[in-house]
Design a protein around this motif. Sequence first.
Motif, short mmCIF file in Angstrom:
data_model
loop_
_atom_site.label_atom_id
_atom_site.label_comp_id
_atom_site.label_asym_id
_atom_site.label_seq_id
_atom_site.Cartn_x
_atom_site.Cartn_y
_atom_site.Cartn_z
N GLN A 212 0.64 -1.18 0.08
CA GLN A 212 0.27 0.69 -0.41
C GLN A 212 0.87 1.18 -0.19
N GLU A 213 1.90 0.95 0.53
CA GLU A 213 2.72 2.30 0.57
C GLU A 213 3.12 2.32 -0.40
N ILE A 215 2.20 1.97 -3.22
CA ILE A 215 1.26 2.44 -4.09
C ILE A 215 0.52 3.71 -4.50
N LYS A 216 0.83 4.28 -3.11
CA LYS A 216 0.93 6.10 -3.14
C LYS A 216 1.36 6.51 -3.48
N GLU A 217 3.18 6.04 -3.25
CA GLU A 217 4.54 6.88 -3.04
C GLU A 217 4.28 6.81 -5.01
N LYS A 218 3.80 5.90 -5.31
CA LYS A 218 3.94 5.95 -7.50
C LYS A 218 3.19 6.96 -7.64
N LEU A 219 1.56 6.85 -7.22
CA LEU A 219 0.95 7.91 -6.97
C LEU A 219 0.96 8.94 -7.32
N LYS A 220 1.89 9.86 -6.00
CA LYS A 220 2.85 10.67 -5.75
C LYS A 220 3.38 11.42 -6.85
N LYS A 221 3.98 10.10 -7.03
CA LYS A 221 5.00 10.47 -8.46
C LYS A 221 4.39 11.25 -8.99
N GLU A 223 2.03 12.12 -10.10
CA GLU A 223 0.96 13.54 -10.18
C GLU A 223 1.63 14.57 -9.87
N ALA A 241 1.52 1.46 -10.43
CA ALA A 241 0.83 1.69 -9.27
C ALA A 241 0.04 0.69 -9.67
N LYS A 245 -0.64 -2.96 -7.43
CA LYS A 245 -2.23 -3.45 -6.68
C LYS A 245 -2.80 -5.32 -7.19
#
Length: 322
Positions: A212-213, A215-221, A223, A241, A245
């Motif tokens: 989960q962590e 995935i969050k990093e990839k999504l933030k990157k 963005e 990301a 999942k």
Amino acid sequence: MDAIRKQLDALMGANRNGDVLEVKRNYYDRDVCRLYIAGLCPHDLFQLTKMDLGPCPKIHSLQLRKEYDEAKRKGKDNYDRELEDCLEKHILDCDRKIARALRRLEDDDAGAATAIAVSEVTQSPEAAEYTKLIKAKLKEAEYLDIEGRSDDRIRIMEHVEELRAKRADRQALSLLEAFNKDRASMPQPLPNPPSLAPLPTLVALPPDARTQEMIKEKLKKAEELGEQGMVDEAQKALEEAEALKKLVPRPEAVTDPSKLVQQDARFTDQKLRVCDICGAFLSIYDSDRRLADHFGGKLHLGYMQIREKLSDLREERIQTRS
């Protein structure tokens, strides 16, 4: 319009308006419908249905039918065999349709295909009495036509429709009773799901904390890259990301009693039967009103008339030989 014109010709003659030359015809003329004067023309049965044969190209005349009946009694002519061959062809086509419908049901739901013996299930003294009355009234209407008593004929035909409706209601109730027995013999859903034995089913678990962590990093990157206008790099981060999942633990078996109810319900859902008279599909969940509409429909009544007339012709032929 052609069908209406032919009906008026049969009732009142081709010269009803006095605008055509009156032609004297005999029942044996080539342009006279032998099937009609022998008792039943299939063109008259299925009007405005999917089996509509269109207007008969030959002449229908009640007066010529009367003349033919007199000649037949004297042994001059007999068109029964010609009519019997024609009706047998229609019944053979209908029986083939019934066989195809049964094969279709067998493919969709093995074991569910059944040809309901409507002719047997709906037999009752009351229905038989209605049929007897209907035949008598139709015969009476023919004689009124010949005599030109149109108002009396209309009154008789209204009575015939009432008798047919009552017979259809009676037949619908008889078939509904048979369907109720049919449903009772089928597997039913169990009433209390909580008391059922657990049914294993697969349920996907959520990703672990580490995944989960990431995935969050990839999504933030993704963005951030998108804000900088680096579309290709942002798209790549989103794809990574999505790939993360999918890295979830193996689904584990859990119990869901409602699934068992749904599985049992399949045995009683949309069970179809085939009418052995006209080949129409009937559901064992049809209401008495819907079944009555079937029995009163032109398609069912048409094939019923054909089968009854064919049976009468065969019986008459056997009696003549004996």
